[in-house]
Design an enzyme around this catalytic site. Structure first.
Site, short mmCIF file in Angstrom:
data_model
loop_
_atom_site.label_atom_id
_atom_site.label_comp_id
_atom_site.label_asym_id
_atom_site.label_seq_id
_atom_site.Cartn_x
_atom_site.Cartn_y
_atom_site.Cartn_z
N CYS A 55 0.84 -1.20 0.00
CA CYS A 55 0.00 0.00 0.00
C CYS A 55 0.88 1.25 0.00
CB CYS A 55 -0.91 -0.01 1.23
SG CYS A 55 -1.80 1.54 1.48
N HIS B 171 -8.36 7.76 3.64
CA HIS B 171 -7.63 9.00 3.85
C HIS B 171 -8.58 10.18 3.70
CE1 HIS B 171 -7.38 8.16 -0.49
NE2 HIS B 171 -7.26 9.46 -0.67
#
Length: 115
Positions: A5, A101
């Site tokens: 990631c 996020h």
């Protein structure tokens, strides 16, 4: 954290970033393609793919992100009149990195509705 990631790698320091905030649960850095004079990406250090996939066990980290966003915004005088905190969940919403996020944006006036 996930080994492949992008945001996990940034939080671990494996990929350089312009860090603006870090604590035990959250990492925040300047966006590499800013959409406002201040554009900060805020991520949990725990890998969570998207807001649509959170469970009640992540409730405390999501609340913690809100508090961190307030602390981060306080660092920037140009945000004294306001800022926007945005989360895109899923490809149709514009999520391109599948690690939850938030974008903290400010330093200019925004219109409504967004997008």
């Amino acid at each position: 954290m996930s080994d492949n990631c992008l945001f996990c790698k940034i939080a671990k320091g494996e990929i350089p970033s312009q860090k603006v905030y870090e604590d035990a649960k959250v990492f925040a850095f300047r966006d590499i393609n800013p959409q406002a004079p201040v554009h900060i990406v805020i991520i949990p250090k725990k890998h969570i793919a998207a807001l649509a996939s959170v469970s009640e066990s992540e409730e405390s980290i999501l609340g913690h992100i809100q508090v961190a966003a307030s602390k981060i915004a306080a660092q920037f005088p140009e945000l004294k009149n306001g800022f926007r905190l945005v989360n895109n969940s899923g490809a149709d919403a514009g999520q391109t990195v599948f690690h939850i996020h938030y974008h903290l944006l400010g330093g200019r006036s925004f219109g409504w509705p967004p997008g």
